[in-house]
Design an enzyme around this catalytic site. Sequence first.
Site, PDB file in Angstrom:
ATOM      1  N   CYS A   1     -13.022 -34.005 -27.757  1.00  0.00           N
ATOM      2  CA  CYS A   1     -12.948 -33.195 -27.940  1.00  0.00           C
ATOM      3  C   CYS A   1     -13.288 -31.722 -26.860  1.00  0.00           C
ATOM      4  CB  CYS A   1     -14.736 -32.660 -28.208  1.00  0.00           C
ATOM      5  SG  CYS A   1     -15.508 -34.113 -27.080  1.00  0.00           S
TER       6      CYS A   1
ATOM      7  N   GLU B   1      -6.585 -27.025 -32.151  1.00  0.00           N
ATOM      8  CA  GLU B   1      -7.136 -28.164 -31.728  1.00  0.00           C
ATOM      9  C   GLU B   1      -6.214 -29.135 -31.295  1.00  0.00           C
ATOM     10  OE1 GLU B   1     -10.629 -30.370 -32.364  1.00  0.00           O
ATOM     11  OE2 GLU B   1     -11.287 -30.283 -30.904  1.00  0.00           O
TER      12      GLU B   1
ATOM     13  N   GLY C   1     -17.783 -33.810 -34.671  1.00  0.00           N
ATOM     14  CA  GLY C   1     -17.133 -34.445 -35.686  1.00  0.00           C
ATOM     15  C   GLY C   1     -16.241 -33.265 -35.323  1.00  0.00           C
ATOM     16  N   SER C   2     -15.202 -32.829 -36.579  1.00  0.00           N
ATOM     17  CA  SER C   2     -14.758 -31.855 -36.372  1.00  0.00           C
ATOM     18  C   SER C   2     -15.255 -30.240 -36.637  1.00  0.00           C
ATOM     19  CB  SER C   2     -13.485 -31.826 -37.179  1.00  0.00           C
ATOM     20  OG  SER C   2     -14.145 -31.678 -39.146  1.00  0.00           O
TER      21      SER C   2
ATOM     22  N   LYS D   1     -23.965 -43.529 -38.635  1.00  0.00           N
ATOM     23  CA  LYS D   1     -22.440 -43.791 -40.448  1.00  0.00           C
ATOM     24  C   LYS D   1     -21.457 -43.499 -38.624  1.00  0.00           C
ATOM     25  CE  LYS D   1     -19.364 -42.351 -42.929  1.00  0.00           C
ATOM     26  NZ  LYS D   1     -18.083 -42.508 -41.692  1.00  0.00           N
ATOM     27  N   PRO D   2     -20.811 -44.166 -38.813  1.00  0.00           N
ATOM     28  CA  PRO D   2     -19.901 -43.837 -37.768  1.00  0.00           C
ATOM     29  C   PRO D   2     -18.404 -43.744 -38.341  1.00  0.00           C
ATOM     30  CG  PRO D   2     -20.441 -46.602 -37.917  1.00  0.00           C
ATOM     31  CD  PRO D   2     -20.959 -45.233 -38.808  1.00  0.00           C
ATOM     32  N   ALA D   3     -17.667 -43.408 -37.713  1.00  0.00           N
ATOM     33  CA  ALA D   3     -16.193 -42.617 -38.431  1.00  0.00           C
ATOM     34  C   ALA D   3     -15.607 -43.679 -39.648  1.00  0.00           C
ATOM     35  CB  ALA D   3     -15.606 -42.246 -37.680  1.00  0.00           C
ATOM     36  N   SER D   4     -14.677 -43.282 -40.662  1.00  0.00           N
ATOM     37  CA  SER D   4     -14.530 -44.777 -40.906  1.00  0.00           C
ATOM     38  C   SER D   4     -13.157 -45.552 -40.369  1.00  0.00           C
ATOM     39  CB  SER D   4     -14.258 -44.902 -42.343  1.00  0.00           C
ATOM     40  OG  SER D   4     -14.587 -44.465 -42.753  1.00  0.00           O
TER      41      SER D   4
ATOM     42  N   ASN E   1     -13.385 -40.820 -32.351  1.00  0.00           N
ATOM     43  CA  ASN E   1     -12.116 -40.811 -30.536  1.00  0.00           C
ATOM     44  C   ASN E   1     -13.336 -41.248 -29.808  1.00  0.00           C
ATOM     45  OD1 ASN E   1     -14.295 -38.995 -30.722  1.00  0.00           O
ATOM     46  ND2 ASN E   1     -12.807 -37.084 -29.467  1.00  0.00           N
TER      47      ASN E   1
ATOM     48  N   GLU F   1     -22.035 -31.250 -32.943  1.00  0.00           N
ATOM     49  CA  GLU F   1     -20.973 -31.047 -31.499  1.00  0.00           C
ATOM     50  C   GLU F   1     -19.113 -31.834 -31.930  1.00  0.00           C
ATOM     51  OE1 GLU F   1     -21.575 -30.998 -28.300  1.00  0.00           O
ATOM     52  OE2 GLU F   1     -23.781 -31.012 -27.923  1.00  0.00           O
ATOM     53  N   LEU F   2     -19.068 -30.220 -31.688  1.00  0.00           N
ATOM     54  CA  LEU F   2     -17.707 -29.643 -32.951  1.00  0.00           C
ATOM     55  C   LEU F   2     -16.033 -29.478 -31.726  1.00  0.00           C
ATOM     56  CD1 LEU F   2     -19.554 -27.186 -35.341  1.00  0.00           C
ATOM     57  CD2 LEU F   2     -18.864 -29.592 -35.413  1.00  0.00           C
TER      58      LEU F   2
HETATM   59  P1  NAP Z   1     -14.366 -35.922 -38.408  1.00  0.00           P
HETATM   60  O1  NAP Z   1     -13.059 -36.025 -39.740  1.00  0.00           O
HETATM   61  O2  NAP Z   1     -14.707 -34.501 -38.791  1.00  0.00           O
HETATM   62  O3  NAP Z   1     -15.735 -36.537 -38.769  1.00  0.00           O
HETATM   63  C1  NAP Z   1     -16.491 -37.065 -37.335  1.00  0.00           C
HETATM   64  C2  NAP Z   1     -17.566 -38.003 -39.027  1.00  0.00           C
HETATM   65  O4  NAP Z   1     -18.216 -37.046 -39.732  1.00  0.00           O
HETATM   66  C3  NAP Z   1     -17.194 -38.917 -39.495  1.00  0.00           C
HETATM   67  O5  NAP Z   1     -17.981 -40.007 -39.634  1.00  0.00           O
HETATM   68  C4  NAP Z   1     -16.510 -38.760 -41.212  1.00  0.00           C
HETATM   69  O6  NAP Z   1     -16.470 -40.033 -41.623  1.00  0.00           O
HETATM   70  C5  NAP Z   1     -17.765 -38.321 -40.882  1.00  0.00           C
HETATM   71  N1  NAP Z   1     -18.040 -37.029 -42.597  1.00  0.00           N
HETATM   72  C6  NAP Z   1     -16.725 -36.256 -42.783  1.00  0.00           C
HETATM   73  N2  NAP Z   1     -17.134 -35.741 -43.950  1.00  0.00           N
HETATM   74  C7  NAP Z   1     -17.877 -35.986 -44.105  1.00  0.00           C
HETATM   75  C8  NAP Z   1     -19.216 -34.658 -44.849  1.00  0.00           C
HETATM   76  N3  NAP Z   1     -18.625 -34.315 -46.003  1.00  0.00           N
HETATM   77  N4  NAP Z   1     -20.227 -35.790 -44.708  1.00  0.00           N
HETATM   78  C9  NAP Z   1     -20.992 -36.844 -43.783  1.00  0.00           C
HETATM   79  N5  NAP Z   1     -20.157 -36.946 -43.461  1.00  0.00           N
HETATM   80  C10 NAP Z   1     -18.999 -36.467 -42.726  1.00  0.00           C
HETATM   81  O7  NAP Z   1     -14.477 -35.800 -37.638  1.00  0.00           O
HETATM   82  P2  NAP Z   1     -13.281 -36.557 -36.117  1.00  0.00           P
HETATM   83  O8  NAP Z   1     -11.273 -35.950 -36.771  1.00  0.00           O
HETATM   84  O9  NAP Z   1     -13.056 -37.822 -37.049  1.00  0.00           O
HETATM   85  O10 NAP Z   1     -13.431 -36.030 -35.009  1.00  0.00           O
HETATM   86  C11 NAP Z   1     -11.939 -35.578 -34.182  1.00  0.00           C
HETATM   87  C12 NAP Z   1     -13.164 -34.754 -34.371  1.00  0.00           C
HETATM   88  O11 NAP Z   1     -14.308 -34.430 -33.484  1.00  0.00           O
HETATM   89  C13 NAP Z   1     -12.552 -33.275 -33.434  1.00  0.00           C
HETATM   90  O12 NAP Z   1     -12.521 -32.012 -33.719  1.00  0.00           O
HETATM   91  C14 NAP Z   1     -13.321 -33.211 -31.526  1.00  0.00           C
HETATM   92  O13 NAP Z   1     -12.889 -31.949 -31.257  1.00  0.00           O
HETATM   93  C15 NAP Z   1     -14.624 -33.707 -32.366  1.00  0.00           C
HETATM   94  N6  NAP Z   1     -15.768 -34.236 -31.517  1.00  0.00           N
HETATM   95  C16 NAP Z   1     -16.488 -33.059 -30.762  1.00  0.00           C
HETATM   96  C17 NAP Z   1     -17.050 -33.666 -29.597  1.00  0.00           C
HETATM   97  C18 NAP Z   1     -18.343 -32.319 -29.300  1.00  0.00           C
HETATM   98  O14 NAP Z   1     -19.285 -33.022 -28.119  1.00  0.00           O
HETATM   99  N7  NAP Z   1     -18.051 -31.714 -29.266  1.00  0.00           N
HETATM  100  C19 NAP Z   1     -17.646 -34.945 -29.115  1.00  0.00           C
HETATM  101  C20 NAP Z   1     -15.962 -35.944 -30.140  1.00  0.00           C
HETATM  102  C21 NAP Z   1     -15.706 -35.714 -30.892  1.00  0.00           C
HETATM  103  P3  NAP Z   1     -15.298 -40.555 -42.117  1.00  0.00           P
HETATM  104  O15 NAP Z   1     -15.014 -41.132 -41.181  1.00  0.00           O
HETATM  105  O16 NAP Z   1     -16.105 -42.144 -43.162  1.00  0.00           O
HETATM  106  O17 NAP Z   1     -14.264 -39.583 -42.782  1.00  0.00           O
END
Ligand code: NAP
Length: 482
Positions: A283, A383, A227-228, A174-177, A151, A249-250
């Site tokens: 987030c 969310e 991430g999530s 490792k950035p998001a795919s 995001n 940071e979730l």
């Molecule tokens: P996500 O699905 O959890 O993915 C985040 C990152 O983790 C991606 O790089 C993803 O890689 C990686 N990942 C997924 N499964 C993994 C595993 N088993 N092992 C290691 N890495 C793994 O989250 P998202 O959908 O990208 O991001 C949205 C979420 O992030 C929302 O819930 C948002 O609130 C939260 N967020 C929080 C903050 C904060 O500061 N609190 C800031 C920004 C976003 P792939 O893309 O390759 O799957």
Amino acid sequence: MQKTSLNYLWINGEKLSISETIDVLNPATGEVIDQVPNGGEEETKLAINAAYRAFKPWKRLTPSQRETYLLKWAENLLDNKEELSEILTEEQGKPLSESRGEIEGSAQFIKWYAEEGKRIYGEVISGSSENQRITVLKQPVGVCGLITPWNFPGAMVARKVAPALAAGCTVILKPASETPRIAIAIFEQLMKTGIPSGVANLVTGKASVIGETLFEDKRVRKISFTGSTDVGKRLMARAADQVKRISLELGGNAPAIVFPDANLDLAAEAIVGNKFENCGQMCNGINVIYAHESIQETLIQKITTLVNDLKVGIGTDDVQIGPLINGSSLDNVNQLLQEAKEKGAAVVIGGEPIKDEGYTKGYFFKPTVVSNVTLDMKLSQDEIFGPVAPILTFKEEEEVLEFAEKSPYGLAAYFFTKDVNCVHRMAENLDAGMIGVNGTQLSVPQAPFGGIKESGMGREGGHYGLEPFLELKYISLTLEND
Ligand code: NAP
């Protein structure tokens, strides 16, 4: 528009391409814009090896020497702002104006940590006997694995890499795919500073394999994840067997609470600005709006007027809102809205995907305002991560305090009032890591960004943001008696 392929990893200061790739799509058009490496265990191990070799020499540099690289990195980002913003918009979808702001913000963040790295101080403590001397050192944790979401794919790289490097750690990112290209391009600017090989490495590809390789390797001392909440919880459990340090940071469910005495024009403007930024995929973005019952109708009308003026479209056009990141995000927003409607919510404006000509292949959703929202609807509990503003009403402040207390999340909360007593009461009692009063700006380099409860642990920003990358070591020296 930038068309150069960014089909490589950054390992030990060099580009590495591999035959297996993953497609990167433009969420506004559905077109494939590039292919990046689908890295796995082998590439991650190469990156860990490089980061491990680079760690001791990097740690030994003075903070001022490290600062030089970071400042140059920030300067490079600003010098290449247009090109980087276009890359960001192309794969993430947000309007170019927001991408420019994100690149500028990333540079500010990096500059701030370049400076702050010079202010990592230890402590001298009195001994417990005449000849005991106690010193506390702060030392870099070591090799760090950094995992970022889609995001804010530029800002998240800066927010993790800059404090880690300033603290003297080396990294594997490792950035998001969905959004790997902007991270690769931002790393290119870091490599151009002449930073020693191996200090910063980047691997795109299979999340679970890269993640597992980082967790399995004992040389990786820390993981910093954004991430999530679901993935964060799994990673936290995975960190246990080596007691690997982890920062999270979730997700969040931020309320914006509007009291009857608030400046309603200011509140409406701030709420719409925050809620619809990045197509609602933020987030710390407002998830639900709590309007006091006495001003509910006026507030809805003010918010709706502003939302009506928001232009949706391809981020490179003159628009305020781009597409959602992918089809499953679009489906999720749609489903949350349908369930709310079935339970009695009323759509005031918007309420459906955009399928007009020119929009059919992208993931566009009309900016939406929904009234009559209640706590039994998922729209108020989950969310949303989309351009939908649900409005609930309240009579007493206890109701909204209870909402925040019961929520599993605790990232941000916002409220609007002119009453100084209410400001203190609410700010002290709301269950969240960050509170916005009469405004929504929270993400600034000098302040500790982060949440409580299931929104995470650890902070990014401010001097607090260095702590997760530092270990304490205490030295007790016993002097010989004269
Ligand atoms: P996500 O699905 O959890 O993915 C985040 C990152 O983790 C991606 O790089 C993803 O890689 C990686 N990942 C997924 N499964 C993994 C595993 N088993 N092992 C290691 N890495 C793994 O989250 P998202 O959908 O990208 O991001 C949205 C979420 O992030 C929302 O819930 C948002 O609130 C939260 N967020 C929080 C903050 C904060 O500061 N609190 C800031 C920004 C976003 P792939 O893309 O390759 O799957």
